[in-house]
Design a protein around this motif. Structure first.
Motif, PDB file in Angstrom:
ATOM      1  N   LYS A  27       0.814  -1.461   0.099  1.00 21.39           N
ATOM      2  CA  LYS A  27      -0.283  -0.028   0.287  1.00 21.39           C
ATOM      3  C   LYS A  27       0.665   0.805  -0.222  1.00 21.39           C
ATOM      4  CE  LYS A  27      -4.529  -0.032   2.264  1.00 21.39           C
ATOM      5  NZ  LYS A  27      -5.388  -0.505   2.935  1.00 21.39           N
ATOM      6  N   ARG A  28       1.674   0.694   0.821  1.00 22.41           N
ATOM      7  CA  ARG A  28       2.983   2.039   1.423  1.00 22.41           C
ATOM      8  C   ARG A  28       3.990   2.916   0.123  1.00 22.41           C
ATOM      9  NH1 ARG A  28       1.146   0.477   5.343  1.00 22.41           N
ATOM     10  NH2 ARG A  28       3.579  -0.734   5.847  1.00 22.41           N
ATOM     11  N   GLN A  29       3.468   1.749  -0.814  1.00 31.43           N
ATOM     12  CA  GLN A  29       5.275   1.540  -2.065  1.00 31.43           C
ATOM     13  C   GLN A  29       4.816   1.474  -3.369  1.00 31.43           C
ATOM     14  OE1 GLN A  29       8.279   1.331  -1.380  1.00 31.43           O
ATOM     15  NE2 GLN A  29       7.479   1.230   0.703  1.00 31.43           N
ATOM     16  N   VAL A  30       3.314   1.855  -3.384  1.00 32.71           N
ATOM     17  CA  VAL A  30       2.434   2.250  -4.579  1.00 32.71           C
ATOM     18  C   VAL A  30       2.403   3.706  -5.229  1.00 32.71           C
ATOM     19  CG1 VAL A  30       0.442   2.538  -6.291  1.00 32.71           C
ATOM     20  CG2 VAL A  30       0.882   0.187  -4.423  1.00 32.71           C
ATOM     21  N   LYS A  31       3.233   3.936  -5.873  1.00 31.19           N
ATOM     22  CA  LYS A  31       3.290   5.298  -6.557  1.00 31.19           C
ATOM     23  C   LYS A  31       1.967   6.049  -7.366  1.00 31.19           C
ATOM     24  CE  LYS A  31       6.297   8.845  -9.219  1.00 31.19           C
ATOM     25  NZ  LYS A  31       7.665   8.390  -9.903  1.00 31.19           N
ATOM     26  N   GLU A  32       1.761   5.048  -8.816  1.00 28.97           N
ATOM     27  CA  GLU A  32       0.858   5.393  -9.556  1.00 28.97           C
ATOM     28  C   GLU A  32       0.106   4.201  -9.990  1.00 28.97           C
ATOM     29  OE1 GLU A  32      -0.173   8.105 -10.781  1.00 28.97           O
ATOM     30  OE2 GLU A  32       1.258   9.560  -9.616  1.00 28.97           O
ATOM     31  N   ILE A  33      -1.191   4.508 -10.645  1.00 32.41           N
ATOM     32  CA  ILE A  33      -1.982   3.012 -10.828  1.00 32.41           C
ATOM     33  C   ILE A  33      -2.658   2.782 -11.453  1.00 32.41           C
ATOM     34  CG2 ILE A  33      -3.616   1.499  -9.686  1.00 32.41           C
ATOM     35  CD1 ILE A  33      -3.236   2.424  -6.891  1.00 32.41           C
ATOM     36  N   TYR A  34      -2.798   2.062 -12.957  1.00 36.19           N
ATOM     37  CA  TYR A  34      -3.570   2.214 -14.181  1.00 36.19           C
ATOM     38  C   TYR A  34      -5.089   1.200 -14.314  1.00 36.19           C
ATOM     39  CZ  TYR A  34      -0.319   6.306 -14.522  1.00 36.19           C
ATOM     40  OH  TYR A  34       0.365   7.417 -14.124  1.00 36.19           O
ATOM     41  N   VAL A  35      -5.836   1.633 -14.780  1.00 39.40           N
ATOM     42  CA  VAL A  35      -6.632   0.845 -15.319  1.00 39.40           C
ATOM     43  C   VAL A  35      -7.402   0.612 -16.578  1.00 39.40           C
ATOM     44  CG1 VAL A  35      -7.304  -0.289 -12.871  1.00 39.40           C
ATOM     45  CG2 VAL A  35      -8.509   1.889 -14.109  1.00 39.40           C
ATOM     46  N   HIS A  36      -7.876  -0.373 -17.736  1.00 40.06           N
ATOM     47  CA  HIS A  36      -8.147   0.549 -19.291  1.00 40.06           C
ATOM     48  C   HIS A  36      -9.656   1.272 -18.362  1.00 40.06           C
ATOM     49  CE1 HIS A  36      -5.520  -3.028 -20.394  1.00 40.06           C
ATOM     50  NE2 HIS A  36      -5.372  -1.694 -20.935  1.00 40.06           N
ATOM     51  N   ASP A  37     -10.428   2.233 -19.539  1.00 40.96           N
ATOM     52  CA  ASP A  37     -11.395   2.427 -19.257  1.00 40.96           C
ATOM     53  C   ASP A  37     -12.865   1.409 -20.153  1.00 40.96           C
ATOM     54  OD1 ASP A  37     -14.431   3.834 -19.670  1.00 40.96           O
ATOM     55  OD2 ASP A  37     -13.287   5.989 -19.967  1.00 40.96           O
ATOM     56  N   MET A  38     -13.096   0.714 -19.447  1.00 37.21           N
ATOM     57  CA  MET A  38     -14.365  -0.616 -20.266  1.00 37.21           C
ATOM     58  C   MET A  38     -14.813   0.440 -21.525  1.00 37.21           C
ATOM     59  SD  MET A  38     -11.450  -2.760 -20.159  1.00 37.21           S
ATOM     60  CE  MET A  38     -12.746  -3.709 -21.237  1.00 37.21           C
ATOM     61  N   SER A  39     -15.876   1.859 -21.042  1.00 42.02           N
ATOM     62  CA  SER A  39     -16.339   2.178 -22.054  1.00 42.02           C
ATOM     63  C   SER A  39     -16.207   2.367 -23.895  1.00 42.02           C
ATOM     64  CB  SER A  39     -17.057   3.317 -21.339  1.00 42.02           C
ATOM     65  OG  SER A  39     -15.331   4.337 -20.604  1.00 42.02           O
ATOM     66  N   LYS A  40     -14.359   2.489 -23.356  1.00 43.40           N
ATOM     67  CA  LYS A  40     -14.110   2.555 -24.427  1.00 43.40           C
ATOM     68  C   LYS A  40     -13.222   1.858 -25.480  1.00 43.40           C
ATOM     69  CE  LYS A  40     -12.914   7.965 -23.541  1.00 43.40           C
ATOM     70  NZ  LYS A  40     -12.289   8.803 -23.309  1.00 43.40           N
TER      71      LYS A  40
END
Length: 166
Positions: free
Chosen positions: A89-102
């Motif tokens: 938890k404390r080590q995560v800087k940025e997080i990305y996921v797909h936008d499934m509407s596109k």
């Protein structure tokens, strides 16, 4: 009243312009580091080791604060299972996921990664991901609600998702 010499005025103006330009360049470089990167054909899931591109549904990526390395995940479920672990938890800087509407569910496209902290999630839909049930991820709440109408599930914000919810 004291007057500034024209050469001195020009020098000060140039220094201010250069300072602003350097700041803009640094901001652009930082933004580039903080973007999701393409999922390659042979990339393996950081959590389970499966080949990411072999499976449908949204994928995820996270950057580590200390090493600035990216970890890629075959599903949003695996992503959350990893980032919600107390030691991560404390080590995560940025997080990305797909936008499934596109992007198509069967083969999400890398240009549709969005900031996971700002996304909306659907849990419990009939759509499957790499590990079976997964979290549908959407940039807009309205798109997530349309998805729920068609495929079922319940709406969550990033902050609402915990290990217990998974």
């Amino acid at each position: 009243m004291r007057r500034l010499h024209p050469l001195r005025t020009i020098s000060i103006a140039l220094l201010l312009i250069l300072g602003v330009a350097c700041t803009d360049q640094e901001s652009a470089e930082q933004a580039m580091v903080r973007q999701a990167i393409a999922i390659e054909q042979a990339d393996e899931c950081h959590l389970c080791g499966m080949i990411i591109s072999n499976f449908p549904g949204p994928k995820g990526e996270s950057y580590n604060k200390s090493s600035d390395t990216v970890s890629k995940f075959c599903s949003t479920r695996d992503l959350f299972s990893f980032i919600l672990q107390p030691e991560n938890k404390r080590q995560v800087k940025e997080i990305y996921v797909h936008d499934m509407s596109k992007t198509p569910w069967q083969r999400p496209e890398d240009e549709y990664f969005i900031n996971a902290r700002e996304a909306w999630y659907v849990i419990g839909s009939e759509k499957k991901g790499a590990m079976g049930k997964t979290l549908g991820s959407f940039a807009k709440k309205a798109d997530a609600e349309v998805f729920i109408d068609e495929f079922g599930g319940k709406l969550y914000s990033f902050e609402d998702i915990s290990i217990d919810v998974l």
